[in-house]
Design a protein around this motif. Structure first.
Motif, mmCIF file in Angstrom:
data_model
loop_
_atom_site.group_PDB
_atom_site.id
_atom_site.type_symbol
_atom_site.label_atom_id
_atom_site.label_comp_id
_atom_site.label_asym_id
_atom_site.label_seq_id
_atom_site.Cartn_x
_atom_site.Cartn_y
_atom_site.Cartn_z
ATOM 1 N N THR A 1 -22.232 -10.561 -27.497
ATOM 2 C CA THR A 1 -21.690 -10.107 -26.213
ATOM 3 C C THR A 1 -20.569 -9.089 -26.410
ATOM 4 O OG1 THR A 1 -22.194 -12.256 -25.245
ATOM 5 C CG2 THR A 1 -20.583 -10.890 -24.078
ATOM 6 N N GLY B 1 -20.252 -7.110 -28.799
ATOM 7 C CA GLY B 1 -20.758 -5.863 -29.371
ATOM 8 C C GLY B 1 -20.728 -5.822 -30.887
ATOM 9 N N THR C 1 -14.004 -5.281 -36.220
ATOM 10 C CA THR C 1 -14.159 -4.016 -35.471
ATOM 11 C C THR C 1 -13.300 -2.917 -36.084
ATOM 12 O OG1 THR C 1 -12.399 -4.567 -33.903
ATOM 13 C CG2 THR C 1 -14.654 -5.083 -33.236
ATOM 14 N N TRP D 1 -8.097 -8.756 -29.570
ATOM 15 C CA TRP D 1 -9.351 -9.342 -29.084
ATOM 16 C C TRP D 1 -9.200 -10.832 -28.823
ATOM 17 C CZ3 TRP D 1 -13.477 -6.792 -27.300
ATOM 18 C CH2 TRP D 1 -13.557 -5.416 -27.585
ATOM 19 N N HIS E 1 -14.090 -4.096 -16.202
ATOM 20 C CA HIS E 1 -15.114 -3.917 -17.237
ATOM 21 C C HIS E 1 -15.302 -5.214 -18.020
ATOM 22 C CE1 HIS E 1 -16.049 0.345 -16.974
ATOM 23 N NE2 HIS E 1 -14.758 0.612 -16.826
ATOM 24 N N ASP F 1 -18.504 -5.738 -20.069
ATOM 25 C CA ASP F 1 -18.640 -4.385 -20.626
ATOM 26 C C ASP F 1 -17.414 -4.087 -21.495
ATOM 27 O OD1 ASP F 1 -18.979 -1.748 -21.202
ATOM 28 O OD2 ASP F 1 -18.562 -1.020 -19.158
ATOM 29 N N PHE F 2 -17.605 -4.181 -22.807
ATOM 30 C CA PHE F 2 -16.483 -4.011 -23.725
ATOM 31 C C PHE F 2 -16.460 -2.615 -24.342
ATOM 32 C CE2 PHE F 2 -17.686 -8.451 -23.534
ATOM 33 C CZ PHE F 2 -16.491 -9.035 -23.154
ATOM 34 N N GLU F 3 -17.402 -1.796 -23.942
ATOM 35 C CA GLU F 3 -17.549 -0.489 -24.557
ATOM 36 C C GLU F 3 -16.312 0.401 -24.363
ATOM 37 O OE1 GLU F 3 -19.874 -0.275 -26.685
ATOM 38 O OE2 GLU F 3 -19.108 1.715 -27.209
ATOM 39 N N PRO F 4 -15.751 0.472 -23.153
ATOM 40 C CA PRO F 4 -14.574 1.357 -22.996
ATOM 41 C C PRO F 4 -13.423 0.947 -23.917
ATOM 42 C CG PRO F 4 -15.438 0.700 -20.849
ATOM 43 C CD PRO F 4 -16.174 -0.120 -21.874
ATOM 44 N N HIS G 1 -13.699 -0.712 -26.841
ATOM 45 C CA HIS G 1 -14.092 -0.321 -28.199
ATOM 46 C C HIS G 1 -13.824 1.164 -28.442
ATOM 47 C CE1 HIS G 1 -15.893 -3.776 -30.094
ATOM 48 N NE2 HIS G 1 -16.651 -4.037 -29.053
ATOM 49 N N GLU G 2 -14.228 1.971 -27.477
ATOM 50 C CA GLU G 2 -14.065 3.420 -27.646
ATOM 51 C C GLU G 2 -12.597 3.798 -27.754
ATOM 52 O OE1 GLU G 2 -16.168 5.492 -24.529
ATOM 53 O OE2 GLU G 2 -18.092 4.691 -25.239
ATOM 54 N N THR H 1 -11.261 2.701 -31.177
ATOM 55 C CA THR H 1 -11.795 3.539 -32.255
ATOM 56 C C THR H 1 -11.098 4.896 -32.242
ATOM 57 O OG1 THR H 1 -13.932 2.442 -32.047
ATOM 58 C CG2 THR H 1 -13.901 4.519 -33.238
#
Lengths: 512, 512
Positions: free
Chosen positions: B229, B231, B280, B310, B453, B458-461, B463-464, B467
């Motif tokens: 979940t 990612g 990550t 996290w 999110h 939605d964990f993408e934002p 993560h981005e 990173t």
């Protein structure tokens, strides 16, 4: 702690010996670290890990090469030429000298080029096999043949280049002796297999296939039970799965892998027993000589003798099935009707039409090997060209095995070895089986009622014999000498031919 | 292939730079190989493997030291002092210079002695802890303190020795800045915790304990689902169990471990999310800089900031439980009555009487750390003697946490760190949590509706953002500069105190 004593006799050794051994231990530890990285790569690593793993392995490989070829190592070896050494020390020096001489004689550019060619040849071989097109792989095989000839020239320009390559895998067994053994194998087995096919009784082959599939999880439990029964020390090992079964490690940590085919419970079983044999060899090497030549295996044929001894002489024997079959039926109640005789026959059937080495039986296996041996010898000698390989391969299969591949995929493209540029490796498989027969015959002579012990599930006397006569010596003796020490005879194919003549004569009721 | 580009700007680099980077890559590959050997030792290796494994690790460690301290490395670094370098190249040289200077300044005999002392201190600590007898461990702690003072003296005789030791773990964060942060933490948290205990509402703490035990197998499935979940890229990682959870690896292969307690499903859950945070970071480092300082993490506090971000800011948030609770109930139907508010409260309770650091909550945790920090500073400075440690420890627990250990086992013997001679390590745990708060606040500012999110899974934002602002820089920036680049502010405790004041003020209905 046991390992503190490694190089146990160093107190009475010349300084050059102590220093040499110290360097060798570093080399061995780096190699063993690399071994663990490879194990992990095949068993545990997520697929994305390859780019980093290949760099790590390459760094370790070049470091161990640099440590071994250090000028000081050469000087120490020279100094020890005339030194007063114990037998063990002399053996250590002999073994390091052999590795050193080989390592310094090949230019690193050539080693690099061979390594690069292997990296490129592997995907080409995979593609050629998948698409059944030898021509995709041929240029890489050609390149490997050229490079390996050059490699052999650097090591010894006066020697048959194939012999030099064979020594990479079997450094102290004369090729001439190996060849005599393989010739005798061929001359015995070709007519024997023909006779079995023409005159042999029909035997039961479907004991384990007539009841349908065998779930992977149950097979795994059975394999673990078998390892425990055989005496695998779990505190120094573990079993996992990998796409190709293998064993790896040291006397402190000797791991095995297996793989499962739900239609074939004997496959995982025998591969587990086979890898167990390899592991027992590693486990039987003396703790106190860890990371020295006296704590390392005596090369491939001896290693394979241990795996084949357990797989064939124990695993495929009636005595062993006496122990195994009840356990098999516990894990697979649907096999309850299988009799001991049926199980024994199914485990020892000689195939009529198998084209695949890794699926071969105890007899036809060696003809698969001999085809490869004869072809790679001829390739390196320049007696045949790469483009002729498929045709020569198919002709030899027809001649020796009575079957002709209909495609290169099931013919000369079936094995990975040539894509690595490994010429001289294949014969060690057969040599190991032959040695297994000679060792097992000697063990039978020395151990009272060995068969009864096995039939009762008591494997201790055999373990002790093998440890005493083979494992504990590490690389103290050269190959033939090790066999002589253990069996009282030179290494020949005699015991093997006696063994198969009696066993398969009985099984198929022929008078071979 | 991505890794071919490592040292991407080498085409325009001086030869000395190219050579230096080449050597560093070998060092990094040997270290990474050692990392895999350690992972295997803790996760896969049979117990009998230790004697060989410790020799392998020791060989790799000395080899990487020898490669790094080679005279040529010193000459290349000198040559590059005034060279015309890009910012990235200059950062690489700065990082290698720092490692080199430290490595060459400590005599190898002292390194050896510290290593030997650690080997002896570990079983002594284990015995002392088991038998609740500090005096068994005291002589080893004493020895470590002496050796580490000597060690610091070699590196920089003019510096506070504790600062030198702290730099082993946190090489480019000034101790003064770290100390200000820890002081502010203590001054904020001691009264806040007191106020919660005296004036705070009762919150629900039994959401996950009132229904009985949670089977390990189900917990493991839940943890795997949670990783998916969040990612976690399984093609570059794996999850296993070990006695102490940890993460290890590189951007190509970043593994995590966890452990299970059937009475406490939150334990494995939060430790999994914590290790996911570490992973990550490794995964976000740039592929093309593998095995160079630009592809390596910026030390411990930054690493811990990722795990704590996290674990705490995501894992303990109401938004996350909105996603997690339904999944939890699928795995554990008996928890079907647990409400979102109950789950949130159980995940964020502040303990009244916990003495154990690794079981502490988000607030009291830092006081456990500060006790250790103050004691180890005083020990190294000579302000207290080793024999006073138990008493000082207990006094500080009473003062800061309102609880007094009744034995040394649950007091100053609880952690393994000092048996390794690691002084200066503990503060990085708290610094990481504080940095997590500052980074998370900045992410909240930058990402529209971050909480929404997360509440939608939605964990993408996030993560981005991490990173882009943290991971991809590797060791390009020093610690404070990295925080400034990411958040626009110097690294302080302000964001953390704001965060806990608001969160725990709401939760316990206090006006902190």
């Amino acid at each position: 702690m046991a390992t503190e004593a490694a190089g146990s006799d160093s107190e009475s050794a010349p300084d050059a010996y102590t220093d040499l051994l110290q360097t060798y231990k570093r080399v061995a530890n780096v190699r063993n670290a690399g071994g663990l990285l490879s194990w992990d790569q095949q068993v545990m690593m997520p697929e994305g890990g390859n780019p980093a793993r290949s760099q790590q392995l390459s760094t370790l490989s070049s470091l161990s090469h640099e440590l071994l070829t250090d000028d000081e190592v050469g000087e120490q070896l020279d100094e020890l030429e005339d030194a007063d050494l114990t037998d063990e020390q002399a053996a250590v020096v002999r073994e390091i000298r052999r590795e050193y001489d080989r390592a310094v004689s090949v230019p690193s550019e050539l080693v690099e080029e061979i390594s690069t060619t292997s990296s490129e040849a592997l995907p080409a071989w995979e593609e050629a096999k998948a698409e059944d097109d030898f021509s995709t792989f041929a240029p890489y095989l050609e390149k490997h043949v050229e490079l390996k000839r050059e490699y052999a020239e650097h090591i010894d320009p006066d020697k048959d280049p194939y012999e030099v390559l064979f020594e990479d895998f079997e450094p102290c067994l004369p090729l001439e002796q190996a060849e005599e053994i393989l010739d005798e194998l061929r001359d015995t087995l070709v007519p024997m297999i023909e006779q079995i096919r023409e005159e042999g009784d029909d035997i039961a082959t479907d004991a384990f296939t007539r009841e349908g599939d065998y779930p992977e999880g149950d097979q795994e439990e059975l394999c673990r039970d078998v390892l425990s029964t055989l005496g695998y020390p779990w505190e120094r090992g573990r079993m996992d799965t990998s796409s190709h079964p293998f064993s790896s490690g040291t006397m402190f940590d000797a791991r095995v892998t297996t793989r499962f085919d739900e239609t074939d419970p004997l496959g995982s079983l025998f591969s587990t027993v086979h890898e167990f044999g390899h592991a027992t060899y590693n486990l039987g090497l003396p703790d106190e000589h860890y990371a020295t030549p006296l704590g390392e295996d005596r090369n491939l044929s001896v290693h394979e003798s241990q795996s084949r001894l357990w797989e064939n002489h124990v695993g495929r024997s009636e005595a062993f099935w006496n122990v195994l079959l009840p356990s098999f039926k516990e894990h697979f109640p649907k096999a309850e009707d299988v009799t001991l005789q049926e199980a024994y026959e199914a485990a020892n059937q000689v195939y009529d039409d198998n084209l695949v080495r890794v699926e071969a039986d105890e007899l036809t296996y060696h003809l698969h090997i001999i085809v490869r041996f004869e072809i790679e010898r001829a390739l390196i000698a320049g007696d045949i060209d790469v483009e002729e390989v498929p045709e020569v391969w198919n002709d030899k299969y027809e001649e020796y095995l009575g079957v002709r591949p209909e495609s290169d995929s099931e013919g000369c493209l079936q094995d990975i070895h040539w894509s690595h540029g490994n010429f001289g490796y294949f014969p060690t498989y057969s040599l190991g089986s032959v040695m297994a027969a000679q060792l097992y015959a000697a063990a039978e002579d020395d151990i009272d009622d060995l068969e009864d012990h096995i039939a009762e599930g008591d494997f201790e006397p055999l373990h002790e014999w093998l440890t005493e006569n083979v494992h504990r010596h590490g690389r103290r003796y050269e190959t033939n000498e090790l066999v002589v020490q253990a069996t009282g005879e030179d290494f020949t194919a005699d015991a093997f031919t006696d063994y198969v003549t009696e066993k398969y004569g009985d099984l198929y009721d022929i008078d071979a």
